[in-house]
Design an enzyme around this catalytic site. Structure first.
Site, short mmCIF file in Angstrom:
data_model
loop_
_atom_site.label_atom_id
_atom_site.label_comp_id
_atom_site.label_asym_id
_atom_site.label_seq_id
_atom_site.Cartn_x
_atom_site.Cartn_y
_atom_site.Cartn_z
CD GLU A 176 10.09 -9.54 -6.85
OE1 GLU A 176 10.87 -8.74 -7.03
OE2 GLU A 176 10.15 -10.86 -7.33
N PRO A 177 4.86 -7.94 -5.48
CG PRO A 177 2.60 -7.90 -4.53
CD PRO A 177 3.74 -8.87 -5.13
NE ARG A 217 4.45 1.74 -6.48
CZ ARG A 217 5.18 2.72 -6.45
NH1 ARG A 217 4.84 3.77 -5.63
NH2 ARG A 217 6.61 2.39 -6.87
NE ARG A 230 6.76 6.82 -4.48
CZ ARG A 230 5.90 6.99 -5.22
NH1 ARG A 230 4.79 7.95 -4.74
NH2 ARG A 230 5.63 6.64 -6.31
CE1 TYR A 257 12.31 7.01 -8.13
CE2 TYR A 257 10.73 6.62 -6.33
CZ TYR A 257 11.94 6.28 -7.05
OH TYR A 257 12.56 5.14 -6.67
CB CYS A 289 18.31 24.12 3.77
SG CYS A 289 18.95 25.80 3.43
#
Length: 423
Positions: free
Chosen positions: A278-279, A281, A317, A321, A349
């Protein structure tokens, strides 16, 4: 002078065009996908194992553009959905109910009923969701998501296995699972799991596969005969530190070990169903570069800042992260660009609106373009209109090297398209 865009040059990412021409035609920021790379990523995964029943279940949350999903379907991938919106995109791309798994997480009754009405198999990740599935669809089919007790990932926020995460049913609860299956006359047709996102070493993943296989063996024979899908989840990583020569996940080694493990286990158990990975990325990330324009440069004391039009509303991202993305420069002139330690920021901002912190990069000038590598997974799909900035356009460089618009840039009118009550 060495190339300021070594990766995109090496893979001829932009086909017959150039970043400046694309920016002029479509504006910036701009998500640029490469179809050839995308298809090759799909084929790498589909060839991971030769065992009968092996397949790839793409995680649509990584990128849900239906034009890209159609390419995945042509490459024989199946897909999942986690919301009515993702399910809608799956169908829009041409996937059939048999090619979709609905991986639910704290769904409402309305959402689960919607998935059932579309005829897809639902995987539930808690006893309460299993009971909901039984109430809504007594006598129907269901999958369960288990928690293997181990996790992996580049951030605590993307680890989806282990005792600290919200996902899955722990193996100790299987007696209660079996009782609910019996109470509602449900057929358990599959088990899935997921340990997290961005693993670069194979051992943890293979350990989790072994845990799911062992769990299957503990089930009553009558239940084992019903199961036709074992989904081992994903998290297949890609090398984000390309300029530093970061090693790739060894797909050949992983594929051989996975095939050997599944072959021996299938011979022992006589299982004849499907095996899925189940990829998300791995499929999408490297097939995309996010182009932006340098709009301002300045020094604040001892720090140098290069400001761009890529705010965190365009690419979440790094701020969410603390993720690393390589940045390449497409200069607006031929002036030499010595290296300079600089922080690359966006136009939101917020003080946390940083793409790259204190990174040694070629010195930038107003008017230059930058390319943020590996932006195809969790890039546009996490984009927002924060600060009321419109979401960007997406284009696809086709296999002939020509650009094609696959999502127009949002307009100011789009920002209030759903507003009611204005007079």
């Amino acid at each position: 002078m060495s190339s300021l865009s070594p990766h995109t040059d090496a893979v001829t990412f932009f086909g017959t065009s150039r970043p400046e021409l694309l920016a002029k035609a479509f504006g910036t920021p701009l998500y640029v996908y490469n179809e050839t790379i995308l298809r090759q990523n799909c084929r790498d995964l589909m060839q991971l194992s030769s065992i009968p029943g092996f397949g790839v279940n793409y995680s649509v949350k990584a990128n849900a553009n239906p034009v890209l999903l159609r390419i995945l379907r042509e490459e024989k991938l199946v897909v999942d959905a986690m919301s009515p919106g993702e399910l809608y995109m799956d169908f829009l791309a041409g996937f059939t109910p048999e090619e979709i798994l609905y991986i639910s997480n704290n769904n409402s009754e309305e959402e689960m009923a919607n998935a059932l009405a579309h005829g897809v198999i639902i995987s539930v990740d808690s006893l309460s969701q299993l009971e909901m599935a039984g109430r809504l669809n007594p006598g129907g089919r269901v999958m369960i998501r288990t928690n293997p007790g181990i996790g992996a990932g580049h951030s605590d926020k993307v680890i989806t296995g282990g005792k600290a995460t919200k996902f899955g049913i722990v193996p100790e609860k299987m007696p209660e699972v079996l009782a609910l299956l019996e109470r509602y006359n449900l057929t358990l047709v599959g088990i899935n799991q997921h340990i997290g996102s961005l693993f670069m070493q194979e051992d943890g993943y293979l350990d989790a596969v072994a845990i799911l296989l062992s769990l299957f063996e503990t089930l009553p024979e009558s239940i084992r005969r019903q199961i036709g899908i074992l989904d081992f989840g994903g998290g297949f990583g890609i090398p984000y530190h390309k300029h530093a020569g970061e090693a790739r996940l060894d797909m050949k080694s992983l594929g051989k070990k996975l095939t050997d493990m599944l072959s021996a286990w299938r011979d022992k158990t006589r299982y004849s169903g499907r095996f899925l990975v189940e990829p998300g990325r791995y499929v999408m990330a490297e097939a995309c570069v996010l182009i932006g324009r340098v709009t301002a440069v300045k020094d604040n004391g001892l720090k140098h800042f290069s400001g761009t039009d890529i705010g965190f509303n365009q690419l979440m991202r790094p701020v969410l992260y603390d993720s690393y993305h390589e940045i390449e420069l497409f200069p607006c002139d031929d002036t030499p660009r010595p290296s300079l330690v600089q922080t690359v920021t966006g136009n939101i901002c917020e003080s946390g609106d940083i793409l790259a912190k204190e990174r040694e990069l070629p010195s930038m000038r107003e008017g230059d373009l930058i390319g943020v590598l590996d932006a195809g997974a969790y890039g546009f799909s996490m984009a927002s209109t924060y600060n009321q900035r419109q979401r960007p356009a997406e284009i696809l460089i086709n296999q002939e090297g020509l650009p094609r618009l696959i999502r127009r840039r949002e307009s100011l009118e789009d920002l209030c398209r759903t507003v009611a009550g204005l007079r």
